[in-house]
Design an enzyme around this catalytic site. Structure first.
Site, PDB file in Angstrom:
ATOM      1  N   CYS A 266      14.119   3.997   2.556  1.00  0.00           N
ATOM      2  CA  CYS A 266      13.921   2.619   2.086  1.00  0.00           C
ATOM      3  C   CYS A 266      15.107   1.707   2.402  1.00  0.00           C
ATOM      4  CB  CYS A 266      13.595   2.606   0.591  1.00  0.00           C
ATOM      5  SG  CYS A 266      14.933   3.134  -0.509  1.00  0.00           S
ATOM      6  N   HIS A 314      15.172   2.286  -5.312  1.00  0.00           N
ATOM      7  CA  HIS A 314      14.234   1.906  -4.248  1.00  0.00           C
ATOM      8  C   HIS A 314      14.425   0.433  -3.928  1.00  0.00           C
ATOM      9  CE1 HIS A 314      10.868   2.506  -1.590  1.00  0.00           C
ATOM     10  NE2 HIS A 314      10.291   1.407  -2.063  1.00  0.00           N
ATOM     11  N   HIS A 326       8.218  -2.114   3.005  1.00  0.00           N
ATOM     12  CA  HIS A 326       9.155  -1.072   2.560  1.00  0.00           C
ATOM     13  C   HIS A 326       8.782   0.261   3.176  1.00  0.00           C
ATOM     14  CE1 HIS A 326       6.788   0.805  -1.052  1.00  0.00           C
ATOM     15  NE2 HIS A 326       5.942   0.331  -0.166  1.00  0.00           N
TER      16      HIS A 326
END
Length: 352
Positions: A266, A314, A326
């Protein structure tokens, strides 16, 4: 030892050590399922979903720790190389200074071993004495300067050596951190994949439906607050470049610790997107949250980074219209999803 050979030896030592350092919750389904782990075996598909989610979250946290240790290792390796170069240069400088001091001593020996001042006193020539006295003063100043420079250079070498030793220790500590994080990541991903592998095909399809519904419900709840009425900022020129880079990666696989060009985790995706835009940012989602300027969710614009979960494990990039791009987790690919599909911790703006 020649200068180039000493530098090559120092860098070889650095390279040798561097090599040592180098890689959702859903609604309930009442049907009982087989035990996946010896501890607290999940009994429903909803419990399986939560357990898999939790394992991937833990793997994500460990990935951040690994990436941070990797980034610090690269910085420390570069610092050690610089220190090795400084040490080589300092040793060369000391050699030159000692050669100068030796030349002065040899000249005095050729003059019968008498200091210049004594030679002037014995000359018996007033004019020579006066001229020589000035030369003597300049010579003494030069000698003092030579001695001072030699002492400073030796002190610098001592400091470089201490700094290099500290960097070696830090490098080794980060190597240990990386290895521990790597084991943790592998264990969590293996456990999640084991849980999934024990499901039947229909159960896996149902699990995917549960995850999609969770994201859908979360996004709808976020949009129902009317947040999009407030979000309308335009992307900066760098932000547009970052968004283009990130969206160009759609379909590429998630691999933990990866930052392109073919796979991403990520924060690997977001850090590389902003690097491509000409604005380097921290490598990990936690460092991005800690070090980049924060903006209110209602003020975010395309290119801003949305940080998720309380531990900032994240990150996605806002692309407008309530969506982010993402790299979700192992087994998934870079994709677009709702910005509110996960719990938002906050928003950061790299080019503020």
């Amino acid at each position: 030892m020649p200068k180039k050979r000493r530098l090559a030896t120092a860098i070889a030592l650095v390279c040798a050590l561097t090599a040592l350092a180098a890689p959702g919750t859903a609604w309930a389904d009442p049907a009982p399922k087989p035990s996946a782990t010896p501890q607290d075996p999940p009994r429903t598909l909803d419990e399986v979903s939560r357990q898999i989610d939790d394992l991937y979250r833990q793997a994500s946290a460990a990935t951040d720790a690994y990436n941070l240790a990797e980034e610090q290792t690269e910085q420390q390796s570069a610092q050690i190389v610089r220190l090795a170069q400084e040490i080589v240069l300092g040793q060369e400088k000391i050699r030159r200074l000692k050669d100068q001091a030796g030349a002065t001593a040899r000249m005095q020996y050729r003059n019968g071993g008498l200091p210049l001042g004594a030679q002037l006193m014995l000359s018996g020539d007033p004019d020579s004495f006066l001229n020589g006295a000035d030369a003597l003063r300049r010579g003494q100043q030069a000698a003092q300067g030579l001695l001072g420079e030699l002492n400073r250079t030796q002190a610098d070498l001592t400091a470089y050596s201490k700094d290099a030793t500290a960097q070696w220790k830090a490098l080794e500590a980060n190597r240990v951190k990386k290895e521990a994080a790597k084991k943790d990541i592998t264990a969590k991903i293996d456990a999640a994949e084991k849980l999934q592998s024990q499901l039947k095909e229909q159960e896996r399809e149902r699990l995917a439906e549960l995850e999609r519904k969770k994201e859908f419900d979360a996004q709808n709840a976020w949009l129902s607050t009317g947040i999009l009425k407030d979000i309308g900022g335009s992307a900066s020129e760098q932000g547009k470049k970052a968004v283009k880079f990130a969206t160009d990666q759609i379909g590429k696989k998630y691999i933990w610790g990866a930052a392109g060009p073919d796979t991403f985790d990520c924060s690997g995706l977001t850090s590389q997107a902003w690097l491509a835009a000409g604005h380097p940012i921290p490598r990990t989602s936690q460092e991005q949250w800690a070090r980049l300027p924060h903006v209110a969710v209602k003020d975010m614009r395309p290119g801003d980074l949305v940080i998720y979960f309380a531990d900032a494990t994240h990150v996605g990039m806002y692309i407008g219209d309530g969506a982010i791009v993402h790299s979700p987790r192992p087994g998934r690919t870079v994709t677009i999803t709702g910005a509110g599909s996960m719990p938002i911790l906050g928003v950061v703006r790299p080019d503020k």
